[in-house]
Design a protein around this motif. Structure first.
Motif, mmCIF file in Angstrom:
data_model
loop_
_atom_site.group_PDB
_atom_site.id
_atom_site.type_symbol
_atom_site.label_atom_id
_atom_site.label_comp_id
_atom_site.label_asym_id
_atom_site.label_seq_id
_atom_site.Cartn_x
_atom_site.Cartn_y
_atom_site.Cartn_z
ATOM 1 N N SER A 7 -80.878 44.359 2.067
ATOM 2 C CA SER A 7 -81.493 45.525 2.840
ATOM 3 C C SER A 7 -80.541 46.725 2.705
ATOM 4 O O SER A 7 -80.653 48.338 2.733
ATOM 5 N N ARG A 28 -82.045 53.043 -2.505
ATOM 6 C CA ARG A 28 -80.945 52.754 -0.956
ATOM 7 C C ARG A 28 -79.685 53.453 -1.793
ATOM 8 O O ARG A 28 -79.147 52.309 -2.351
ATOM 9 N N ASP A 61 -87.243 49.040 5.306
ATOM 10 C CA ASP A 61 -85.393 48.190 4.210
ATOM 11 C C ASP A 61 -87.229 47.028 3.344
ATOM 12 O O ASP A 61 -86.524 47.245 1.816
ATOM 13 N N THR A 118 -81.381 55.242 2.952
ATOM 14 C CA THR A 118 -82.364 55.203 2.312
ATOM 15 C C THR A 118 -83.730 56.702 2.457
ATOM 16 O O THR A 118 -83.657 56.860 2.469
#
Length: 559
Positions: free
Chosen positions: A49, A133, A222, A103
């Motif tokens: 993530s 991201r 994520d 993000t």
């Protein structure tokens, strides 16, 4: 056989394009015929993530975009997404600022058909959530369908099962029709397809939203996994709310329209809580017994700014099996247009003024005017105003969006500036905040530096127009002091809302970047990063495919 809407069961990923061939939506638009091949599916990969470890995520293969000569007919903005989910690293052109660490999430309709049945309207599509991201100058992207009950039911039953913006389930018999009407009044048949916005609450939870209260769905920013319905732990009831709450680190403010006793409840929810509390009530003043549509609203430091638009909810239209030109609303310009100003401290109405008729989806910002002694004398409220033309809803039918023939059919719009007196005067004023020609007489999908929400501000970022066009096709930076605009445009491309992200530690209002996901004319797509001050392109991160048009986004900083 898998449909052009839904996707085949997961199977081993192959680099062979034959295993990843995607079904494309019929360019004929609203016809119920399909000309497609079997759709493939990609499973969500286990990418990290964050990017700080500099390990590239496993990339899910995706069939390369096939472009046509001059990109004719290949624009992806109004076509259903080609896969249920995807994830991979993006190819970057230019230099992503190293400080951009977090993000970007964007929500919007992305699937507009169930097998051979094609939806009518942009707002009908099942929600597609996109993530980009950013970190260390790199970008990793993903998209995934939000698994609402409406989406899952359609996927299971191969038909529409809930009421969408313009679509109604087809009853099998008269008794099933009566039952469907009964479920409408209870809210059971209303969609939870949260395809409009996405917000990060003060406690870090991320929620996707639409105008039905049941369409509040929590997601994992994520993985983009649907975590479940966001349950409001109170007894306020109601079926609908504003699609655009005001959210900050401490609270969540929204409006609950009352269709029976025309008015609005202004409600507040503290960060970390699921319980809404009533701040106050606004009673509508219009001569028609229905509240005006409140897709969004505004706040200042001390007040909630509640609009009462003459585009009003219509119960009769809600009951119709086929849509009217204004769908669930009716246009009543003679019913009056109003602004109601509520004190945040007491919930009391401190002003209620009549204004000229207006139509807006999105408020930009509001702030308080003060005199030389520091007394608040009035409120300025800015919005993307469509010159009191409600026909914009009908122009958002997919058939209209897909059939652009070079004619200039986009209705004019402006930055509508309302001046609302607090001295007891009965009327407010509406004017253009700058010459609409500065932004091509197109104006919607706006954002500002969030540190200036409710305060006097200078800059706004939005979508404008480079005419002729049938939809906003530029990005524009509005300077409300100089009354000028800087515009970005790429021929044939459709950009989505430019979302402003401030540079950490910035002291200037426009020190940051504006992020927009763009569908270009060749069927490709990319995340565009523009400098917030110069409005020049600094980078673009390319998807391996074109994305459908999306609506609204939010920023989740890396902590």
């Amino acid at each position: 056989m898998a449909s052009a809407f839904f996707f085949a069961p997961p199977k081993a990923i192959s680099s062979s394009s034959s295993m990843l061939r995607c079904a494309l939506l019929n360019p004929a638009g609203e016809s119920r015929r399909r000309d497609s091949v079997k759709a493939g599916v990609a499973t969500e990969s286990s990418a990290p993530s964050v990017i700080n470890d500099l390990v590239a995520p496993p990339v899910v293969p995706f069939e390369p975009v096939v472009t046509g000569r001059d990109g004719a007919g290949k624009l992806a903005a109004w076509r259903s997404i080609r896969k249920e989910r995807w994830q991979g690293e993006m190819a970057v052109e230019g230099d992503i600022p190293l400080w951009l660490d977090g993000t970007y999430l964007r929500n919007g309709p992305g699937l507009w058909n169930i097998d051979d049945y094609h939806f009518r309207h942009l707002f009908d599509g099942y929600a597609t959530l996109v993530r980009v991201r950013f970190g260390q100058g790199r970008a990793v992207a993903a998209h995934r369908q939000i698994e609402s009950e409406a989406y899952k039911a359609a996927k299971k039953n191969r038909r529409l099962c809930y009421r969408e913006f313009s679509e109604v389930p087809k009853p099998d018999s008269f008794l099933s029709y009566v039952g469907e009407l009964a479920s409408l009044f209870s809210g059971a048949s209303l969609t939870d397809n949260s395809n409009t916005g996405v917000v990060m609450l003060g406690d870090g939870r991320v929620v996707c939203l639409t105008e039905t209260i049941k369409g509040s769905i929590q997601i994992d920013p994520d993985t983009l996994e649907t975590l479940g319905r966001f349950e409001y732990e109170d007894k306020l009831g109601g079926l609908i709310h504003s699609a655009h709450p005001i959210v900050n680190e401490s609270e969540f403010l929204t409006l609950l329209p009352d269709l029976l006793r025309p008015g609005y409840l202004v409600v507040r929810m503290e960060a970390g809580s699921n319980k809404r509390k009533v701040l106050g009530r606004v009673n509508c003043r219009g001569s028609v017994p229905a509240p005006g549509w409140v897709h969004s609203f505004a706040v200042t430091d001390h007040y909630v700014v509640v609009p009462e638009m003459p585009l009003r909810y219509c119960v009769q239209n809600l009951l119709r099996a086929e849509p009217t030109p204004l769908y669930k609303f009716e246009w009543h310009p003679d019913s009056g247009s109003y602004f109601h100003i509520m004190s945040k401290a007491t919930g009391n109405i401190v002003a209620s003024v009549e204004v000229p008729p207006f139509v807006t989806f999105h408020f930009i910002n509001a702030y308080e005017e003060v005199d030389s002694e520091g007394r608040i004398t009035g409120i300025i409220a800015d919005c993307c105003e469509h010159n009191a033309n409600a026909n914009i809803l009908e122009l958002l039918r997919l058939q209209n969006l897909r059939s652009f023939a070079g004619l200039d059919v986009l209705p004019d719009a402006r930055v509508g500036r309302f001046r609302i007196p607090l001295d007891g005067s009965p009327k407010g004023e509406l004017e253009a905040a700058l010459d609409p020609e500065e932004h091509g007489r197109g104006m919607d999908m706006c954002s500002i530096n969030p540190a200036y929400r409710g305060k006097k501000y200078r800059y706004a970022y939005a979508c404008g127009a480079n005419r002729p066009c049938n939809f906003p096709n530029t990005l524009t930076k509005i300077d409300l002091v100089e009354k000028k605009a800087k515009n970005w445009h790429e021929e044939g491309a459709v950009p989505s809302e430019p979302f402003f992200v401030a540079r950490p530690g910035a002291t200037e209002e426009d020190d940051g970047v504006a992020i927009s996901i763009v569908s270009d004319k060749n069927g490709e797509g990319y995340a565009l990063v523009l400098d917030g001050s110069s409005f020049e392109e600094v980078a673009r991160a390319k998807f391996p495919y074109g994305l459908p048009y999306g609506l609204h986004g939010c920023w989740v900083p890396n902590k």
